[in-house]
Write an enzyme that holds these catalytic residues in place. Structure first.
Site, mmCIF file in Angstrom:
data_model
loop_
_atom_site.group_PDB
_atom_site.id
_atom_site.type_symbol
_atom_site.label_atom_id
_atom_site.label_comp_id
_atom_site.label_asym_id
_atom_site.label_seq_id
_atom_site.Cartn_x
_atom_site.Cartn_y
_atom_site.Cartn_z
ATOM 1 N N ASP A 1 0.824 -1.204 0.000
ATOM 2 C CA ASP A 1 0.000 0.000 0.000
ATOM 3 C C ASP A 1 0.863 1.261 0.000
ATOM 4 O O ASP A 1 0.659 2.167 -0.809
ATOM 5 C CB ASP A 1 -0.912 0.003 1.233
ATOM 6 C CG ASP A 1 -2.370 -0.172 0.855
ATOM 7 O OD1 ASP A 1 -2.629 -0.585 -0.289
ATOM 8 O OD2 ASP A 1 -3.247 0.096 1.692
ATOM 9 N N ASP B 1 -9.313 -2.804 2.574
ATOM 10 C CA ASP B 1 -9.232 -2.228 3.918
ATOM 11 C C ASP B 1 -10.240 -2.851 4.875
ATOM 12 O O ASP B 1 -10.194 -2.584 6.079
ATOM 13 C CB ASP B 1 -9.458 -0.715 3.852
ATOM 14 C CG ASP B 1 -8.389 -0.024 3.026
ATOM 15 O OD1 ASP B 1 -7.246 -0.502 3.043
ATOM 16 O OD2 ASP B 1 -8.704 0.976 2.355
#
Length: 500
Positions: A351, A411
């Protein structure tokens, strides 16, 4: 299918704020008693002009409708017709700068350019507009027609651009959806684990359970391989987005329909009514499950057909997305805390690299992940790997379009796998849900921290940067305090022996 589903869900672990362009509001009022007012969307260039932030400082002008002209030369407008008025003309072949200079020289107070096509940013050079002082804005032609029909022929207008609110209630909705999905997915995984433990006592039940079991277990090696594939897939999306986006849409339709079916079938199984069966292919199938399958397929097909209908399609996408995340959190099992640390740690690096490091590598200085999230190179199709909630606070953007707050499936799913492992460990050790509750609370705290940073920095955030430390540190602390770290790290011997 499950591995492929998690792959493209994890591709986007990003929390994005609504995009704020140079959007403003045209406030129009008629001459009736009481006066009727209405607001319309405008697009302007903040490099050329600075609009007032509120109506208190705005100056009104009488609207002169000249949409029969394009104002590309002086001969199109009679002398004196524009003096001290807000003028609206059609978008034509000449530039905005040419129109603005003509309108200003004829004494216009502001210039509106009506467009029958989609509104796009005004992009002439700033230096060319140094001698232009009147406000110039782009407006939809249909809004001009509506203005005349609603307010009459005598209309006073003004332009202003209120700032976007620092916080929008859509963030609260995103937060509730994310925490609910993670908590419910972890709890469902614990229920499945309890059924597995009960089945161990009976060899017959164990064999039946093994045939029905659809779980997939991630080992450390498969975790590393999975993250490498994620990196490759994201890069391919960046370069071949135009074609691969439709592959992702197809996978989402299939995976979300199956997930919605699994979620609803688990609820229907608890209802002791309507259990009539029919024989088909040497199997007895419940009729209600056939109708359920048709319903789930229809829901996915309806979304696919109307996915660009922003007014309501986001609701269906969120329902399918929540079902998708729930099913994967329950189905994909982490065998031990070691695998959880490897998965969450590597995806955290993934990420951060693709959000913060890739701008130093790409030619245009843009983040690969943000570009893919927004649709690179102006592609109108968006990846359906997000929970979308429209902004709830009134602003110019709500008139111009329907801006959304977005949270990637990754997420939810990636930290959710850790929450699910904590819940299964609670079941295996009879620890009264202490791991599960503490990890879920840590996830909620991580989400709040993400929102705070998002509001302060006003740029897309890799949510795993905050969720991973919160959940991993909390789980480790609980295991250390309970003196169970060794068992928590290696996992249950039952689980290793049970999986085929």
């Amino acid at each position: 299918m499950r591995a492929a589903g998690l792959l493209w869900a994890a591709l986007w672990g990003l929390l994005l704020p609504p995009v704020a362009a140079d959007e403003g509001i045209l406030h129009a009022s008629g001459n009736g008693v009481p006066p009727v007012t209405k607001d319309y969307c405008i697009i302007y260039n903040s490099n050329w002009i600075s609009l007032p932030k509120s109506l208190d400082n705005a100056t009104f002008g009488t609207l002169e409708n000249l949409t029969s002209t394009v104002l590309c030369n002086y001969s199109e407008v009679p002398s004196g017709l524009m003096k001290d008025k807000a003028v609206v003309v059609m978008r034509g072949n000449c530039t905005f700068l040419e129109k603005a200079r003509i309108a200003q020289s004829l004494g216009a107070k502001m210039l509106l350019i009506a467009s029958k096509s989609r509104l796009s940013p005004l992009s002439d050079n700033k230096t060319d507009f140094e001698d232009v002082t009147l406000p110039v804005a782009l407006i939809r032609y249909n809004d001009i027609v509506d203005m005349q029909l609603t307010l009459g022929n005598e209309v006073n207008v003004t332009l202003y651009s209120p700032p976007l609110p620092e916080f929008d209630c859509s963030m609260v909705v995103i937060f509730l959806i994310a925490v609910f999905t993670v908590a419910l997915g972890g709890y469902w995984s614990g229920v499945a684990e309890l059924e597995n433990l009960k089945a161990i006592a009976s060899p017959e039940e164990r064999e039946t359970r093994r045939k029905k079991e659809e779980n997939v277990t991630f080992t450390p090696v498969t975790v590393i391989l999975f993250v490498v594939i994620c990196c490759v897939m994201l890069v391919l999306l960046y370069f071949f987005y135009k074609w691969l986006v439709y592959v992702i849409i197809s996978v989402f339709c299939l995976a979300s329909a199956m997930s919605l079916y699994n979620c609803l079938a688990a609820l229907i199984a608890e209802i002791p009514f309507g259990q009539c069966r029919i024989a088909c292919c040497n199997k007895n199938i419940e009729v209600r499950l056939i109708f359920l399958a048709v319903f789930c397929i229809a829901a996915a097909v309806v979304w696919a057909v109307f996915r660009n209908e922003d007014r309501w399609a986001w609701i269906l996408q969120d329902i399918l997305g929540v079902a998708f995340c729930l099913n994967f959190i329950k189905t994909l099992k982490m065998p031990n805390f070691k695998s959880c640390v490897i998965l969450l740690g590597l995806l955290l690096l993934y990420d951060v690299f693709f959000v913060f490091i890739t701008p130093f590598i790409t030619k245009n200085g843009a983040s690969i992940m943000v570009e893919v999230a927004a649709g690179p190179f102006g592609n109108s199709e968006k990846l359906p790997v997000v929970i979308r909630v429209p902004r709830l606070e009134y602003a110019a953007s709500t008139l111009c379009d329907m801006p959304f707050s977005l949270l990637g499936f990754g997420d939810i799913i990636v930290p959710g796998l850790l929450v699910a492992y904590c819940r299964r460990f609670d079941v295996q050790t009879s620890s009264s849900s202490v791991y599960y509750i503490s990890c879920t609370i840590a996830y909620a705290v991580g989400m709040v921290l993400t929102f705070v940073v998002l509001a302060l920095m006003k740029m897309g955030q890799p949510a795993l940067l905050y969720l991973v430390p919160c959940t991993l540190i909390t789980s480790s602390f609980v295991a250390w305090r309970r003196k169970e770290m060794k068992k928590f790290w290696k996992g249950s011997s039952y689980q290793v022996g049970w999986m085929p």
